[in-house]
Design a protein around this motif. Structure first.
Motif, mmCIF file in Angstrom:
data_model
loop_
_atom_site.group_PDB
_atom_site.id
_atom_site.type_symbol
_atom_site.label_atom_id
_atom_site.label_comp_id
_atom_site.label_asym_id
_atom_site.label_seq_id
_atom_site.Cartn_x
_atom_site.Cartn_y
_atom_site.Cartn_z
ATOM 1 N N ALA A 130 0.837 -1.203 0.000
ATOM 2 C CA ALA A 130 0.000 0.000 0.000
ATOM 3 C C ALA A 130 0.868 1.249 0.000
ATOM 4 N N PHE A 131 0.616 2.122 -0.986
ATOM 5 C CA PHE A 131 1.342 3.379 -1.132
ATOM 6 C C PHE A 131 0.360 4.541 -1.058
ATOM 7 N N LYS A 132 0.775 5.602 -0.379
ATOM 8 C CA LYS A 132 -0.129 6.727 -0.110
ATOM 9 C C LYS A 132 0.526 8.036 -0.509
ATOM 10 N N LYS A 133 -0.279 8.981 -0.945
ATOM 11 C CA LYS A 133 0.251 10.299 -1.270
ATOM 12 C C LYS A 133 0.866 10.906 -0.015
ATOM 13 N N TYR A 134 2.074 11.411 -0.142
ATOM 14 C CA TYR A 134 2.786 11.932 1.034
ATOM 15 C C TYR A 134 2.193 13.266 1.492
ATOM 16 N N ALA A 135 2.003 13.364 2.799
ATOM 17 C CA ALA A 135 1.585 14.613 3.439
ATOM 18 C C ALA A 135 2.403 14.759 4.714
ATOM 19 N N GLU A 136 2.680 15.977 5.124
ATOM 20 C CA GLU A 136 3.538 16.195 6.279
ATOM 21 C C GLU A 136 2.962 15.574 7.545
ATOM 22 N N ASN A 137 1.662 15.601 7.717
ATOM 23 C CA ASN A 137 1.034 15.034 8.911
ATOM 24 C C ASN A 137 0.119 13.875 8.547
#
Length: 418
Positions: free
Chosen positions: A411-418
């Motif tokens: 599973a890969f997710k769009k990166y976000a700081e939080n």
């Protein structure tokens, strides 16, 4: 000593050697343009085989990545791994030095390793005698050598291993590398899968098992996942590599982040040597475990890069597994099989398909399933037929299933700081 607090893991670099392109950019452009890499075999005379087509890597020269002496002492599957790994490190702008070498490891899976070496040396043994066999036969042939030689070529002295779980090997390698970084055993891992099994003996075995497409007169339309008229998989070769990195480490050096890896699920069918469990029961569990690991709900999923082998058994059972886990949301996501363009890379497939899933997240673009003309009624999801599609991809899954009942979902997710 491992850190008890789980670290966030991001993808900061990728490399690819594939039948449709020998760099990350060429591979990705090939995918989204629907480029077909399958044709009549050129590596040997396939005329006596039932299946005579493959996704071969074209225009690859190992001397672009290593010196001649080292290249002669390594098999093609290891050449691919070294090349894609060096590409990925350059893409990540991650230099391995004496200061960080012990914190950077290698995890590269493969299904059959240097099978061509074994075939060539067996012929020498039979025709010229035992004394003429190469002293490098064993180290060239063994499956772990892609990971071992990649470490030698790059200087990575951290954790090093090689999953050999058939067609799930590349995905197992990425998942195992994820765990090592997540738990503080490495700052970064070179991870993925490699394979070069377009050989006479491989084709003899798979053809005897009637597992491969025999659409020899029309190779570009032979790999047709989820299509009613599919008649088996098409073998491919190549390698896909991802640099998995501790988020804090990546931020500290100003690395570009493609996506965050958040989940790894694996299971076993415990059912049959070569066939999926009915209804994709084992695949269902690997998908669920990846969602649980990533703290994801079914409605979080945007896209699935399917195992999608173009075989009568896999495609409906994988479809059933997706529907079991995602319920009604299964009809609201996109699914595609990039094997329609590259063929099935066996242990290398999880590597290049992991790259494809990450690029879908990074670019908000889903590659197509080409050759899907007459959908199998049992395969009724949105498989992005024929052309790529622009869409927001917040979370992508990548499925890989291997002989022996091995199931893996990443599973890969769009990166976000939080």
């Amino acid at each position: 000593m491992a850190n008890l607090e789980k670290k966030r893991v991001v993808i900061t670099g990728m490399g690819a050697i594939t039948p449709i392109g020998n760099t990350l950019e060429d591979y990705w452009q090939g995918l989204i343009s629907g480029r077909n890499g399958i044709d009549t075999i050129t590596a040997f005379d396939p005329s006596q085989h039932g299946s005579q087509i493959a996704g071969e890597v074209k225009g690859f020269d190992p001397l672009d990545y290593m010196d001649r002496k080292d290249a002669k002492r390594a098999a093609r599957f290891a050449h691919f791994a070294i090349a894609a790994s060096k590409q990925a490190l350059a893409d990540a702008k991650l230099a391995i030095t004496d200061l960080n070498a012990e914190q950077i490891g290698v995890m590269i899976g493969t299904g059959v390793g240097g099978i061509q070496v074994m075939e060539d040396q067996q012929e020498i043994y039979l025709n010229r005698g035992a004394s003429r066999c190469s002293p490098f036969m064993v180290p060239m042939m063994i499956a772990n050598m892609a990971a071992g030689l990649t470490a030698i070529q790059t200087g990575a002295k951290g954790p090093n291993s090689c999953p050999v779980t058939a067609c799930a090997a590349g995905s197992n390698a990425i998942g195992d590398a994820f765990r090592l970084v997540q738990n503080g055993y490495a700052q970064a891992m070179i991870s993925g899968g490699t394979e070069s099994a377009v050989t006479p003996l491989t084709f003899a075995g798979f053809s005897s098992a009637r597992a491969m497409s025999t659409r020899n007169d029309d190779p570009t339309h032979a790999s047709r996942p989820f299509d009613r008229d599919r008649d088996g998989f098409v073998l491919g070769e190549g390698c896909g590599i991802l640099i998995l990195e501790d988020l804090d480490h990546a931020l500290s050096r100003g690395a570009r982040i493609y996506a965050e890896m958040v989940g790894y699920g694996m299971s076993c069918d415990a059912y049959h040597m070569t066939s999926l469990a009915p209804g994709g029961e084992g695949a269902t569990r690997s998908i669920r475990l990846a969602l649980k690991d990533g703290d994801l709900s079914p409605t979080d999923i945007s896209y699935i890069n399917a195992h999608g082998t173009s075989t009568p058994v896999n495609d409906p059972n994988e479809t059933a597994a997706i529907k079991t886990v995602l319920g009604d949301h299964a009809y609201k996501i996109t699914v595609s099989s990039t094997k329609s363009m590259t063929g099935h890379l066996l242990g290398g497939s999880g590597g290049i398909e992991g790259v494809a899933a990450v690029m879908a997240v990074a670019n908000d673009k889903v590659p197509p399933t080409i050759n899907l003309v007459n959908p199998d009624p049992a395969c009724d999801l949105d498989y992005v037929a024929d052309r790529s599609r622009d869409q927001t991809v917040d979370v992508a899954l990548s499925n890989s299933f291997g002989f022996g009942g091995h199931n893996v979902t990443l599973a890969f997710k769009k990166y976000a700081e939080n």
